[in-house]
Each structure stands twice: as structure tokens, then as C-alpha cells.
Write a protein that holds these residues in place. Sequence first.
Motif, PDB file in Angstrom:
ATOM      1  N   SER A  22      54.507 -11.203  52.458  1.00 22.18           N
ATOM      2  CA  SER A  22      54.475  -9.736  52.461  1.00 22.18           C
ATOM      3  C   SER A  22      55.863  -9.111  52.284  1.00 22.18           C
ATOM      4  N   ALA A  23      56.907  -9.925  52.299  1.00 23.28           N
ATOM      5  CA  ALA A  23      58.274  -9.400  52.226  1.00 23.28           C
ATOM      6  C   ALA A  23      58.632  -8.982  50.799  1.00 23.28           C
ATOM      7  N   LEU A  24      59.127  -7.761  50.679  1.00 22.20           N
ATOM      8  CA  LEU A  24      59.621  -7.251  49.398  1.00 22.20           C
ATOM      9  C   LEU A  24      61.106  -7.535  49.222  1.00 22.20           C
ATOM     10  N   GLY A  25      61.788  -7.814  50.317  1.00 23.34           N
ATOM     11  CA  GLY A  25      63.223  -8.029  50.308  1.00 23.34           C
ATOM     12  C   GLY A  25      63.775  -7.799  51.698  1.00 23.34           C
ATOM     13  N   LEU A  26      65.018  -7.396  51.761  1.00 21.64           N
ATOM     14  CA  LEU A  26      65.718  -7.169  53.017  1.00 21.64           C
ATOM     15  C   LEU A  26      65.787  -5.678  53.317  1.00 21.64           C
ATOM     16  N   ARG A  27      65.538  -5.304  54.581  1.00 22.30           N
ATOM     17  CA  ARG A  27      65.765  -3.929  55.027  1.00 22.30           C
ATOM     18  C   ARG A  27      67.049  -3.941  55.832  1.00 22.30           C
ATOM     19  N   PHE A  28      67.989  -3.068  55.446  1.00 17.35           N
ATOM     20  CA  PHE A  28      69.307  -3.015  56.079  1.00 17.35           C
ATOM     21  C   PHE A  28      69.626  -1.573  56.416  1.00 17.35           C
ATOM     22  N   GLY A  29      70.066  -1.337  57.629  1.00 15.38           N
ATOM     23  CA  GLY A  29      70.424   0.016  58.037  1.00 15.38           C
ATOM     24  C   GLY A  29      71.140   0.003  59.371  1.00 15.38           C
TER      25      GLY A  29
END
Length: 112
Positions: A22-29
Amino acid sequence: MSILLTPTAHARVRRFMEADASALGLRFGVKRTGCSGWGYVVDMARERRPDDTVFEQDGVAIHVDAASLPLVDGTEIDFAKKGLGEEFVFRNPNMAAECGCGESFTTDAERA
């Protein structure tokens, strides 16, 4: 504007993505935390949010929300072994100071 993954971080994120369909990529914040003000948030992105800016690097999408982007723009994300553990390491050109424990940071704009 950019966010850059080192080869080591890129390989680690790819392994996470391969293990999570289900991962589209990395979420970074960032989020408000700690004694200096901002702490990094790293997770797998499972959806594209309306305010996301998405940086693409060799098949890995890095999703950054609009509120976080000015605070993390230009950051290089690495992945390193420290003692018995492993962790993401951030080289953020916007960081003006860091708390003693390394959990949070502040920028020049906030110190003014």
C-alpha cells in the motif's frame, strides 16, 4: 525545492516499500515537539494528500505537506547504524539550533 535521499536511505525506503504493497513512497515532515520546537516525522505515504509536494528520486516518491516544506526544504535524509540501532539522519540546511538530546530543532525565522 528538494529533498534528497542518500543511497543508503534510498535502499532502506525501497525495502520498506517492497514489504508494504500500500506504500506510495515516503512521507516526510515535521510536528511541534521537544524543547526546540520541531521534530521530524517519517512514515510510509499511503495516500497523496491535496497539499503534498512530491519529490521523485529513482522510483521513490517523497511526500511533504505544505506546512512542513519550508522547514525541511533542502534536507538530505540518510540512514545510519548507531550502536545496536538504526535510524534516519537528517542534514537540514534550515536548522539553526538543536536541543541537547537531538529530538527537536528550530530555524532562524523562529529565533527572531
